[in-house]
Design an enzyme around this catalytic site. Structure first.
Site, mmCIF file in Angstrom:
data_model
loop_
_atom_site.group_PDB
_atom_site.id
_atom_site.type_symbol
_atom_site.label_atom_id
_atom_site.label_comp_id
_atom_site.label_asym_id
_atom_site.label_seq_id
_atom_site.Cartn_x
_atom_site.Cartn_y
_atom_site.Cartn_z
ATOM 1 N N HIS A 306 -48.847 0.987 -15.947
ATOM 2 C CA HIS A 306 -48.797 2.330 -15.399
ATOM 3 C C HIS A 306 -49.622 2.368 -14.122
ATOM 4 C CE1 HIS A 306 -49.072 6.680 -15.101
ATOM 5 N NE2 HIS A 306 -48.019 6.705 -15.889
ATOM 6 N N ASP A 363 -43.185 5.516 -22.481
ATOM 7 C CA ASP A 363 -41.793 5.155 -22.758
ATOM 8 C C ASP A 363 -41.640 4.069 -23.810
ATOM 9 O OD1 ASP A 363 -40.618 6.922 -20.919
ATOM 10 O OD2 ASP A 363 -41.231 5.633 -19.283
#
Ligand code: ACO
Length: 425
Positions: A306, A363
């Site tokens: 991320h 996700d």
């Protein structure tokens, strides 16, 4: 804060103020940099650049903290409804029960979509990606609700917001029905928002529909967890499109397109496709780990890493627990979940991933829940968009109320210097 940062350029000293947020993060305010010095900054991917001052969402990537308007994500996911959280994000405070009732009722009143939209939906070929369809239908809504929002009128702004929240849930459900080749369902205004969404998505014409609290609770949680994430790719897109005074619906449609990419919201679809590929290949995660680490290979471990989190994504922790719970409650055994858990363990103990601080993101486990709800893989990012809608609206509203200037970055040009057609050899 009063402190300044100084630097010398061409024998002259310049000073720029430091600006501090309520949680202590500090930035250099360079609003007058170019006018004072002639310099610009270069920061591809905006890795170091703050685009705005915002009071909506706080994210501390080093410590894995995410808060909406000061409320911890864990607290909200366990104790609030998605509509409550939407109100909180957009208007800044938790609604009183009267405010919440009014907000829910106002949304219900807008839950009809112009019937001509169904002709547009039907004209998409079977196999069209649902994110493309959703972006197009959201754009199409503009034609049926013309006029840009008068941001100087709280009332008109509020009306546009409830319209969009209401109609977007219908579009999401209809896109799902189109993917599955099923007849469209209409809103049932006797139901709360998430129950209504579930019946529009899942009700079949040949049997009575019974709301399943396991499903609605999981949907509610997922929507909350996706509701905002400060200045990510799609949110920045919404703000930048809106800054040209394009309308709310147009800005949201642009945000949907930005979310679609597999490095952003599209990762939830890519994760399940990757896990299925590992399963078809015999279930050995380590082979794929090696591929992900190989710089000559474009393969990446989807759902890992991320831009901001250099620690566990707090949303991933909640989603993993929810995935475990929902599979148990629905009595589903999904081998994909075991592969995901093995992969996670391998990655968390692998030097490459540890050194780069690559952890599972939002996700990684969300797709396992969507699968359990029998939502097709290509619909996952649409579900993300539905969750992200209140965040996009809140950020768009904040940007307009703050009267932010049009977004227009600069560049360092490195093309040909001046030449003319006669000098062409
Ligand atoms: N698998 C393997 N290696 C990775 C991964 C991954 N998933 N993510 C990052 N890396 C490596 C990079 O190759 C790079 O290695 P290097 O330093 O040796 O060159 C290093 O980690 C840093 O990666 P960057 O791409 O520079 O990090 P950035 O902040 O630009 O990208 C991103 C973040 C796009 C999320 C990235 O981690 C990625 O592609 N992840 C997979 C896709 C994904 O899950 N996206 C969803 C993100 S959450 C969301 O948007 C909702």
């Amino acid at each position: 804060m009063g402190q300044k940062i100084k630097f010398n350029y061409k024998d002259k000293e310049y000073e720029f103020p430091l600006i501090q947020g309520t949680e202590g993060e500090v930035g250099i305010d360079i609003k007058t940099l170019r006018s004072e010095t002639g310099l610009i900054t270069l920061d591809p991917g905006y890795k170091n650049t703050g685009s705005c001052i915002s009071s909506i969402t706080y994210l501390d990537g080093e410590n894995g903290i995410l808060r909406y308007r000061g409320y911890d994500i864990d607290d909200l996911a366990n104790n609030s409804s998605f509509i409550e959280v939407s109100y909180l994000l957009i208007f800044g405070e938790m609604p009183s029960s009267n405010e919440l009732n009014k907000f829910e009722n106002d949304i219900r009143k807008e839950c009809l979509v112009h019937e001509d939209i169904t002709s547009i939906l039907k004209s998409f070929p079977h196999g069209a990606h649902p994110m493309g369809v959703l972006a197009s239908l959201t754009s199409a809504l503009i034609s049926f609700n013309p006029g840009s929002v008068d941001v100087n009128s709280e009332e008109k702004m509020y009306h546009a917001i409830v319209q969009l929240i209401a109609k977007f849930s219908v579009l999401t459900a209809w896109v799902h029905r189109k993917v599955r080749g099923l007849p469209l369902n209409y809103s049932d205004n006797s139901l709360p928002y998430v129950e209504n969404l579930a019946q529009m998505m899942f009700k079949n014409p040949n049997e009575e529909y019974r709301s399943n609290p396991v499903i609605t609770s999981a949907l509610n949680k997922l929507l909350i967890l996706h509701a905002d994430h400060e200045q990510n790719c799609s949110t920045s897109t919404v703000r930048i499109v809106g800054s040209s005074e394009a309308g709310l619906f147009a800005s949201i449609s642009a945000g949907i397109s930005a979310l679609w990419g597999r490095l952003h919201g599209g990762a939830n679809q890519a994760v399940i496709e990757m896990l299925e590929m590992i399963k078809r290949d015999g279930g050995d995660a380590s082979k794929f780990m090696e591929k992900a680490k190989d710089k000559n290979h474009s393969f990446r471990l989807m759902g890992f890493g991320h831009r901001v989190y250099k620690n566990f994504d707090p949303r991933a922790k909640i989603i993993k627990k929810t995935a475990d719970g929902i599979l148990k409650d629905l009595g589903i055994e999904d081998p994909i979940l075991d592969i995901a858990k093995n992969l996670e363990q391998e990655a968390l103990n692998d030097k490459y991933f540890v050194d780069r601080k690559l952890y599972p993101n939002v996700d990684f486990y969300s797709g396992i829940i969507y699968r359990a709800l029998e939502i097709p893989t290509e619909m996952f990012t649409v579900m993300f968009a539905l969750g992200r809608l209140p965040g996009w609206i809140a950020q768009w509203r904040e940007m307009r109320l703050n009267k932010e200037p049009i977004g227009r970055p600069r560049q360092i040009y490195n093309g040909s210097i001046s030449r003319n057609t006669k000098s062409k050899g």
